[in-house]
Design an enzyme around this catalytic site. Structure first.
Site, mmCIF file in Angstrom:
data_model
loop_
_atom_site.group_PDB
_atom_site.id
_atom_site.type_symbol
_atom_site.label_atom_id
_atom_site.label_comp_id
_atom_site.label_asym_id
_atom_site.label_seq_id
_atom_site.Cartn_x
_atom_site.Cartn_y
_atom_site.Cartn_z
ATOM 1 N N ARG A 52 0.711 -1.436 -0.204
ATOM 2 C CA ARG A 52 -0.014 -0.081 -0.132
ATOM 3 C C ARG A 52 0.877 1.205 0.047
ATOM 4 O O ARG A 52 0.422 2.238 -0.671
ATOM 5 C CB ARG A 52 -0.979 -0.198 1.051
ATOM 6 C CG ARG A 52 -2.211 -0.707 0.963
ATOM 7 C CD ARG A 52 -2.422 -1.769 1.977
ATOM 8 N NE ARG A 52 -3.307 -2.862 1.518
ATOM 9 C CZ ARG A 52 -3.255 -4.060 1.082
ATOM 10 N NH1 ARG A 52 -1.898 -4.469 1.223
ATOM 11 N NH2 ARG A 52 -4.027 -4.775 0.674
ATOM 12 N N SER A 57 14.220 -8.126 0.428
ATOM 13 C CA SER A 57 13.344 -8.988 1.245
ATOM 14 C C SER A 57 14.286 -10.171 1.596
ATOM 15 O O SER A 57 15.674 -10.121 0.876
ATOM 16 C CB SER A 57 12.247 -9.734 0.070
ATOM 17 O OG SER A 57 12.015 -11.020 0.445
ATOM 18 N N ARG A 58 13.928 -11.038 2.614
ATOM 19 C CA ARG A 58 14.933 -11.985 2.715
ATOM 20 C C ARG A 58 14.845 -12.739 1.593
ATOM 21 O O ARG A 58 15.951 -13.705 1.425
ATOM 22 C CB ARG A 58 14.406 -12.687 4.049
ATOM 23 C CG ARG A 58 14.607 -12.036 5.316
ATOM 24 C CD ARG A 58 13.536 -12.715 6.460
ATOM 25 N NE ARG A 58 12.394 -12.796 6.165
ATOM 26 C CZ ARG A 58 11.254 -13.389 7.058
ATOM 27 N NH1 ARG A 58 11.901 -14.114 8.209
ATOM 28 N NH2 ARG A 58 10.171 -13.564 6.469
ATOM 29 N N HIS A 75 11.840 -3.552 13.937
ATOM 30 C CA HIS A 75 11.934 -2.075 13.731
ATOM 31 C C HIS A 75 13.096 -1.522 14.175
ATOM 32 O O HIS A 75 13.952 -0.676 13.627
ATOM 33 C CB HIS A 75 10.702 -1.479 14.335
ATOM 34 C CG HIS A 75 9.333 -1.664 13.457
ATOM 35 N ND1 HIS A 75 8.216 -1.295 13.918
ATOM 36 C CD2 HIS A 75 9.214 -2.479 12.517
ATOM 37 C CE1 HIS A 75 7.233 -1.605 13.134
ATOM 38 N NE2 HIS A 75 7.756 -2.571 12.152
ATOM 39 N N LYS A 80 4.930 2.123 12.321
ATOM 40 C CA LYS A 80 4.672 1.990 13.868
ATOM 41 C C LYS A 80 4.409 0.717 14.279
ATOM 42 O O LYS A 80 4.226 -0.199 13.578
ATOM 43 C CB LYS A 80 3.174 2.965 14.093
ATOM 44 C CG LYS A 80 2.117 2.391 12.928
ATOM 45 C CD LYS A 80 1.013 1.715 13.510
ATOM 46 C CE LYS A 80 0.544 0.686 13.591
ATOM 47 N NZ LYS A 80 -0.034 -0.395 13.199
ATOM 48 N N ASP A 90 -0.050 -3.025 17.348
ATOM 49 C CA ASP A 90 -0.689 -2.979 16.103
ATOM 50 C C ASP A 90 -1.761 -1.910 16.373
ATOM 51 O O ASP A 90 -1.792 -0.753 15.700
ATOM 52 C CB ASP A 90 -1.356 -4.265 15.499
ATOM 53 C CG ASP A 90 -0.384 -4.781 14.668
ATOM 54 O OD1 ASP A 90 -0.620 -4.258 13.242
ATOM 55 O OD2 ASP A 90 0.374 -5.867 14.724
#
Ligand SMILES: NC(=O)c1ccc[n+]([C@@H]2O[C@H](COP(=O)([O-])OP(=O)(O)OC[C@H]3O[C@@H](n4cnc5c(N)ncnc54)[C@H](OP(=O)(O)O)[C@@H]3O)[C@@H](O)[C@H]2O)c1
Length: 343
Positions: free
Chosen positions: A33, A51-52, A94, A112, A191
């Site tokens: 998004r 990405s991994r 994070h 966040k 979250d």
């Protein structure tokens, strides 16, 4: 005094923003998004994704016409053509990912919550100051027009003395979602709860007293939590979050002179109404629930900050992110939630 009209949102002039070259770390649900908002609704450039799995990075790169697909964060951070990095990995990544990005000399926008706890958040704040790079939490609502109008209404005293905030955020998740995974710092708090706690601090400032009760979910994570915050002057925030069910997701800010009713989800683009306490006057904020298109505002604000050579956002400073983390730390202490990284 009830306003005659709603304030106009203050947004940066998109034509004056520097064009940053962005890299995305963690091409999952929100990164998709974010890429859509960046490519479709800003003048920014997306130049790399990591990405991994290099195949996964390549699939994302193909979808969004990103020139470089990298196998792992280090390969992305080593690129000289990346100015800014968006960290969209799970919560417990994070801090380490953000720290590496700052130490690599990149500006960093971190999904966040900024970090797992206030201690990690403070370390990021220090690293940003040392590196002289911008570090900002992607609390997208804080940069959106609706929140700017609310901030102005509160600052102008349009509601009079504010006594209460009542808000909830509950969402139903299938058991395979990462929110049930204790190894990814699951549970609703980081979250869904971070929107509630952040909004309560925006309205009332840091809580002076906190009371919380939680109930567990399968998988060893918290399932739902009810919170009562008392702010300076006696304002109370009554907050509830759950991962078991969808709840209205509305918010009400009640002041002496007027009450502000936000439709659910209160933090996402959508409508609110301001009603005077004698119910004779009402003002409406109406906008399409365009939802993730409005990620463009955090991206534009971030570019504006870099253009101003800021290492901290004036809209959502790291100090504000830390207040949210401190409050979440205290809630978790009361309900007995300790993340793996804290053991
Ligand atoms: N702003 C918003 O509205 C919003 C909405 C949803 C989520 N978020 C935030 O964004 C973050 C990511 O959420 P999401 O829903 O996008 O998650 P997701 O779909 O699971 O994506 C997370 C990505 O992180 C990478 N990753 C790196 N290490 C991982 C590990 N050990 N386990 C799993 N994935 C790992 C994965 O990419 P690779 O496998 O390719 O490495 C994965 O694609 C969360 O912190 C959440 O709070 C924000």
């Amino acid at each position: 005094m009830f306003p005659s009209s709603l304030p106009v949102p203050r947004l940066p002039d998109a034509n004056t923003l520097p064009t940053l070259r962005w890299g995305i770390v963690g091409p999952g649900w929100i990164a998709d998004r974010f890429a859509s908002a960046l490519c479709g609704h800003t003048g920014q450039q997306l130049v790399a994704v990591s990405s991994r799995s290099v195949d996964k990075a390549q699939a994302f790169a193909d979808k969004w016409s990103v020139p470089h697909a990298c196998g792992g964060i280090d390969a992305l951070l080593a690129r000289d053509d990346v100015d800014a990095v968006y960290i969209a990995t799970p919560h417990n990544h994070h801090f380490p990912d953000g720290l590496r990005a700052l130490q690599a000399g990149k500006h960093v926008l971190i999904e966040k919550p900024l970090a797992l706890n206030a201690q990690q958040g403070a370390a990021l704040q220090q690293a940003a100051q040392q590196a002289r790079r911008l570090c900002m939490e992607a609390m997208w609502c804080d940069y959106a027009p609706k929140y700017d109008v609310i901030r102005q209404l509160l600052a102008d005293g349009a509601l009079g003395e504010v006594h209460s905030l009542i808000a909830d955020h509950g969402e139903f998740f299938t058991p395979d979602h990462r929110i049930f995974n204790a190894d990814l710092a699951g549970g609703p708090m980081l979250d869904l709860g971070s929107y509630l706690i952040s909004f309560s601090i925006l309205v009332g400032g840091a809580p002076e007293r906190i009371m919380a009760q939680g109930e567990p979910a399968p998988g060893g994570v918290n399932g739902q939590t009810a919170m009562l915050f008392t702010h300076k002057g006696g304002m109370q925030s009554v907050l509830h979050t759950t991962l078991f069910s969808n709840t209205p997701g509305t918010a009400v800010i009640a002041g002496r002179d007027a009450t502000l009713y936000l439709d659910g989800q209160f933090y996402a683009p959508g409508n609110f109404r301001l009603v005077s306490s004698d119910r004779r006057q009402t003002l409406h904020w109406e906008e399409p629930a365009s939802r993730y298109q409005q990620l463009c505002h955090e991206i534009n604000h971030f570019a504006w900050c870099v253009g101003q050579s800021l290492t901290d956002s004036p809209l959502r400073s790291l100090a504000t992110s830390l207040l949210t983390l401190r409050a979440m730390d205290e809630v978790r202490r009361q309900i007995g939630v300790v993340f793996n990284e804290e053991r």
